[in-house]
Design a protein around this motif. Structure first.
Motif: not given
Length: 187
Positions: A104-114
């Protein structure tokens, strides 16, 4: 079995990793940016030796699944921007990453940012600017062709983004004839 390798960002990197695998007689079926698909799981001793060799060459074998996912995101973006498939630049990034990584892109985005301290979108912009610098340095395309090949909506959009990141206009950068490009693994 897959082995995920950090800083493996170009074809020469793939060649170096391939040579190290061959030296240690570790069988593999496929090597691509950041990922080695093994035919069989090598012994712990061979994996340790490979890890040491690759570390000495500037690579890192990733054990953590989240780190491996971050590396997959980066290599997918690098392939997208520095590859020759210009049509993919016009596809929504979220769709490309979600399909390529099956997450899921939302998970990827959150993980990448953090983990990385910047958004995926900012990382893409930085990679695009590095690619534009490369194209400007080679001086084979005009700004309109560069903007089109990099998926920018206009030369003005490219110029604004380029100046925001580098402090120079693309034309000004081209005239300076200096090379301050960053290695892809340092972006």
């Amino acid at each position: 079995m897959h082995l995920f390798i950090k800083n493996m960002v170009c074809n020469r990197c793939i060649l170096v990793v391939q040579q190290e695998l061959d030296k240690l007689e570790i069988p593999y079926s496929r090597i691509q940016l950041g990922d080695v698909e093994m035919e069989t799981a090598p012994s712990e001793a061979k994996l340790d030796a490979l890890g040491r060799q690759l570390h000495a060459l500037g690579f890192e074998v990733l054990d953590d699944k989240k780190d491996a996912l971050i590396e997959k995101i980066k290599t997918t973006i690098i392939r997208l921007i520095h590859g020759n498939d210009n049509e993919m630049l016009n596809t929504k990034l979220s769709v490309v990453l979600q399909e390529a990584l099956d997450v899921d892109y939302h998970y990827l985005s959150t993980l990448f940012s953090s983990t990385e301290g910047l958004t995926i979108e900012k990382y893409v912009i930085l990679q695009r600017i590095e690619r534009v610098k490369e194209l400007l340095h080679y001086d084979e395309m005009n700004l309109s062709e560069i903007a089109d090949s990099m998926g920018y909506s206009s030369v003005q959009h490219l110029s604004q983004q380029f100046k925001k990141i580098t402090g120079l206009t693309p034309s000004g950068y081209r005239q300076l004839k200096h090379n301050d490009r960053k290695p892809l693994d340092k972006v």
